[in-house]
Design an enzyme around this catalytic site. Structure first.
Site, PDB file in Angstrom:
ATOM      1  CG  ASP A 268      -8.461 -23.564  81.630  1.00 28.06           C
ATOM      2  OD1 ASP A 268      -9.559 -24.150  81.235  1.00 28.06           O
ATOM      3  OD2 ASP A 268      -7.895 -22.851  80.786  1.00 28.06           O
ATOM      4  N   GLY A 294     -11.378 -19.408  86.354  1.00 29.62           N
ATOM      5  CA  GLY A 294     -11.445 -20.691  85.397  1.00 29.62           C
ATOM      6  C   GLY A 294     -10.708 -20.168  83.949  1.00 29.62           C
ATOM      7  CG  HIS A 295     -10.882 -21.725  79.150  1.00 33.72           C
ATOM      8  ND1 HIS A 295      -9.677 -22.121  79.241  1.00 33.72           N
ATOM      9  CD2 HIS A 295     -11.443 -21.259  78.196  1.00 33.72           C
ATOM     10  CE1 HIS A 295      -9.500 -22.003  77.553  1.00 33.72           C
ATOM     11  NE2 HIS A 295     -10.315 -21.280  77.131  1.00 33.72           N
ATOM     12  CG  PHE A 296     -13.281 -17.554  78.717  1.00 38.85           C
ATOM     13  CD1 PHE A 296     -12.431 -17.019  77.658  1.00 38.85           C
ATOM     14  CD2 PHE A 296     -14.035 -18.707  78.270  1.00 38.85           C
ATOM     15  CE1 PHE A 296     -12.398 -17.572  76.173  1.00 38.85           C
ATOM     16  CE2 PHE A 296     -13.978 -19.370  77.349  1.00 38.85           C
ATOM     17  CZ  PHE A 296     -13.493 -18.584  75.967  1.00 38.85           C
TER      18      PHE A 296
END
Length: 321
Positions: A268, A294-296
């Site tokens: 992320d 990653g982020h999600f």
């Protein structure tokens, strides 16, 4: 084989097959359809998704920016056989009311206030918190205010330490915290574009083709609503109110020691893995997982996160169902 033995064999096979099918069906989890509901809080329509038996342990899922309860669309049914799962949309997000900035104070204090009233109205007296992105500063405010209500924490790219903000993404945002001018605010509008939304969903993932366009297809039209950019800029500024509270949140962790599961997308660029490690300093009952995404993280590692949550929650909650 005699006729009698043939009949006996057929009967045994039939009974065995029926028994197998019966037990296989009995072993399947109960199906609890997701309900889509709205409740009024201080004149606002607060939309939420809910599934699972009402008397099961409750999970309160708090979403990040720029999404909504939509980010939990797959996690909710994956857990609802044993848990009472609730995921609200904050004001200004998803299908909740989005009054203009001159009619509602878009600060993290106020979002947490609305969410606290939401928990009271739904009579959520004990629950586990899933904290992601914006859900972390909202959820930690709830936890500090009512530590007796918190059963466990599930933290997924949700920051509570200065180390998590020491990266290039935050540099222009920190400038805005120091000087809230239209010039500095306008420089952040690029974070509200379709390209930026896709970037959040796809950066750091192993396989971009595995990320559904239904994600930004849901988010971007809501971001593009008239007045919504001003809402998001107000919250970008208000995010500066969170770091001064980090010591208070860390003290909560040290004092109350909530059992905590970390399932963090390590690639992320917004909340990198550097923000995950400091939790180890303050928590004794900590299960720690860095995931290669990653982020999600739910978009690529949803089944893994659901599996880890079920194992963790079975240990720390009373799952009689």
């Amino acid at each position: 084989m005699s006729l009698r033995n043939q009949i006996r064999f057929i009967l045994i096979l039939t009974v065995s097959s029926f028994s197998f099918l019966f037990h296989a069906r009995a072993a399947e989890p109960d199906s609890y359809p997701v309900k889509y509901q709205t409740v009024q809080i201080e004149g606002l329509d607060i939309f939420y998704r809910e599934a699972g038996p009402a008397d099961a342990p409750t999970l309160l899922l708090l979403h990040g920016f720029p999404t909504s309860s939509h980010m939990f669309r797959n996690l909710i049914p994956a857990l609802s056989d044993k848990y009472h799962v609730i995921a609200p949309d904050y004001p200004g997000f998803g299908y909740s009311s989005a009054p203009s900035v001159d009619k509602f104070d878009y600060t993290f204090d106020n979002l947490a206030h609305i969410m606290e009233k939401f928990t009271r109205q739904l009579q959520l007296n004990k629950y586990s918190l899933y904290l992601m992105d914006y859900g972390a500063p909202i959820g930690f405010r709830l936890a500090v205010q009512h530590p007796e209500r918190i059963e466990t924490l599930i933290i997924q790219n949700g920051n509570a330490y200065e180390e998590g903000l020491d990266n290039p993404f935050w540099e222009p945002v920190k400038v805005y915290w120091k000087e809230r001018t239209s010039t500095h605010g306008n420089q952040l509008r690029s974070l509200l574009t379709l390209d930026a939304t896709k970037w959040q969903y796809t950066t750091g993932v192993r396989d971009v083709k595995a990320i559904s366009p239904d994600t930004w297809g849901h988010v971007q039209p809501l971001l593009d609503r008239p007045g919504n950019q001003e809402i998001q800029l107000a919250l970008f500024y208000s995010y500066g109110s969170n770091p001064p509270l980090y010591p208070q949140w860390q003290e909560y962790l040290r004092k109350y020691q909530p059992p905590t599961l970390i399932v963090w997308g390590k690639n992320d660029p917004i909340f990198p893995a550097a923000g995950a490690y400091p939790y180890k300093q303050d928590l004794n009952k900590l299960e720690f997982h860095l995931l290669d995404t990653g982020h999600f993280a739910l978009e690529e590692e949803g089944p893994t996160i659901a599996r880890l949550m079920r194992k963790f929650l079975t240990q720390y909650t009373n799952t009689a169902h």
